[in-house]
Design a protein around this motif. Structure first.
Motif, PDB file in Angstrom:
ATOM      1  N   CYS A  92      51.486  -5.237  34.470  1.00  0.00           N
ATOM      2  CA  CYS A  92      51.573  -4.065  33.606  1.00  0.00           C
ATOM      3  C   CYS A  92      53.217  -3.925  33.480  1.00  0.00           C
ATOM      4  CB  CYS A  92      51.378  -2.862  34.606  1.00  0.00           C
ATOM      5  SG  CYS A  92      49.497  -2.885  35.116  1.00  0.00           S
ATOM      6  N   THR A 113      57.339  -4.801  22.489  1.00  0.00           N
ATOM      7  CA  THR A 113      56.429  -5.589  21.960  1.00  0.00           C
ATOM      8  C   THR A 113      55.226  -5.205  22.702  1.00  0.00           C
ATOM      9  OG1 THR A 113      56.860  -7.502  23.571  1.00  0.00           O
ATOM     10  CG2 THR A 113      58.000  -7.313  21.310  1.00  0.00           C
ATOM     11  N   VAL A 114      55.018  -4.341  23.634  1.00  0.00           N
ATOM     12  CA  VAL A 114      53.566  -4.215  24.418  1.00  0.00           C
ATOM     13  C   VAL A 114      53.497  -2.685  24.222  1.00  0.00           C
ATOM     14  CG1 VAL A 114      52.556  -4.119  26.609  1.00  0.00           C
ATOM     15  CG2 VAL A 114      54.317  -5.787  26.122  1.00  0.00           C
ATOM     16  N   TYR A 115      52.048  -2.531  23.383  1.00  0.00           N
ATOM     17  CA  TYR A 115      51.912  -1.034  23.107  1.00  0.00           C
ATOM     18  C   TYR A 115      50.598  -0.753  23.822  1.00  0.00           C
ATOM     19  CZ  TYR A 115      54.672  -2.144  18.901  1.00  0.00           C
ATOM     20  OH  TYR A 115      56.013  -2.626  18.070  1.00  0.00           O
ATOM     21  N   CYS A 154      46.452  -6.136  33.390  1.00  0.00           N
ATOM     22  CA  CYS A 154      47.255  -4.855  33.840  1.00  0.00           C
ATOM     23  C   CYS A 154      46.175  -3.921  34.713  1.00  0.00           C
ATOM     24  CB  CYS A 154      47.995  -4.428  32.924  1.00  0.00           C
ATOM     25  SG  CYS A 154      48.730  -2.675  33.299  1.00  0.00           S
ATOM     26  N   ASP A 178      47.338  -4.828  28.970  1.00  0.00           N
ATOM     27  CA  ASP A 178      46.086  -5.828  28.711  1.00  0.00           C
ATOM     28  C   ASP A 178      45.118  -5.598  29.883  1.00  0.00           C
ATOM     29  OD1 ASP A 178      47.108  -7.258  30.808  1.00  0.00           O
ATOM     30  OD2 ASP A 178      48.027  -8.685  29.550  1.00  0.00           O
ATOM     31  N   GLY A 211      55.423  -5.208  31.350  1.00  0.00           N
ATOM     32  CA  GLY A 211      55.717  -4.967  29.872  1.00  0.00           C
ATOM     33  C   GLY A 211      55.565  -3.627  29.503  1.00  0.00           C
ATOM     34  N   PHE A 212      54.252  -3.082  29.781  1.00  0.00           N
ATOM     35  CA  PHE A 212      53.773  -1.746  29.282  1.00  0.00           C
ATOM     36  C   PHE A 212      54.657  -0.581  30.094  1.00  0.00           C
ATOM     37  CE2 PHE A 212      51.113   2.111  29.813  1.00  0.00           C
ATOM     38  CZ  PHE A 212      50.733   2.339  28.516  1.00  0.00           C
ATOM     39  N   ASN A 220      58.793  -2.159  26.979  1.00  0.00           N
ATOM     40  CA  ASN A 220      58.830  -3.227  25.972  1.00  0.00           C
ATOM     41  C   ASN A 220      58.341  -3.034  24.726  1.00  0.00           C
ATOM     42  OD1 ASN A 220      58.385  -5.739  24.886  1.00  0.00           O
ATOM     43  ND2 ASN A 220      58.551  -6.565  26.918  1.00  0.00           N
TER      44      ASN A 220
END
Length: 169
Positions: free
Chosen positions: A67, A76-78, A84, A81, A69-70, A74
């Motif tokens: 998790c 680029t991480v919307y 995560c 996934d 990046g979220f 970040n």
């Protein structure tokens, strides 16, 4: 109410806040039955026993690293996934419920590569399918005595005994 009973009551309340509805009703229903009929024979005034909590939370919090990046905004991480949400979902068990306090109070940020976004952390609950109210969980965490640390304290180095120092002189 004894300190152990207060802690157990808070753990049960936290579990009811964060577990999926079917599991929460089992935990909450058990608590309601125990309080209504305190003569359940376990000797603690009717509060059901929960599994022991971990001594440290890093192993459980590490499951949330997909998790990162979220949670750190970040660009680029919307959305988180599946890995995560799987890791986050593993935090929602009765034997690790107190480690979620490190998520809601932001301490998990110590393990992340960049500062954690509080807004993203709140979003993570709903996006990953956990409808618990983060504000209520945070309030319960602030009342908890003894939330396990992220890491156990390092043992202090052993000091040589005075007789050993004399031998080396």
């Amino acid at each position: 109410m004894a300190l152990g009973n207060k802690r157990t009551t808070l753990l049960v309340a936290m579990a009811a806040l964060i577990l999926q509805p079917s599991a929460a009703s089992r935990v909450g229903g058990g608590l309601a039955r125990a309080i209504a009929d305190p003569g359940n024979g376990d000797g603690d005034g009717g509060i059901p026993q929960l599994p022991p909590q971990p001594r440290e939370c890093r192993p459980w919090l590490a499951r949330m690293m997909p998790c990162a990046g979220f949670l750190t905004n970040n660009s680029t991480v919307y959305a988180p996934d599946a890995t995560c949400c799987d890791g986050f979902g593993s935090m929602f068990t009765l034997d690790t419920v107190t480690c979620l306090c490190h998520v809601v109070d932001g301490d998990i940020g110590k393990l992340l590569p960049a500062p954690m976004s509080r807004m993203r952390m709140v979003e993570l609950f709903s996006v990953c399918g956990h409808a618990g109210r983060v504000d209520l969980l945070a309030a319960a965490c602030s009342l908890m005595d003894g939330v396990p640390p992220i890491d156990l304290p390092s043992p202090s180095p052993l000091m040589p005994s005075p007789s050993a120092r004399r031998l080396g002189d």
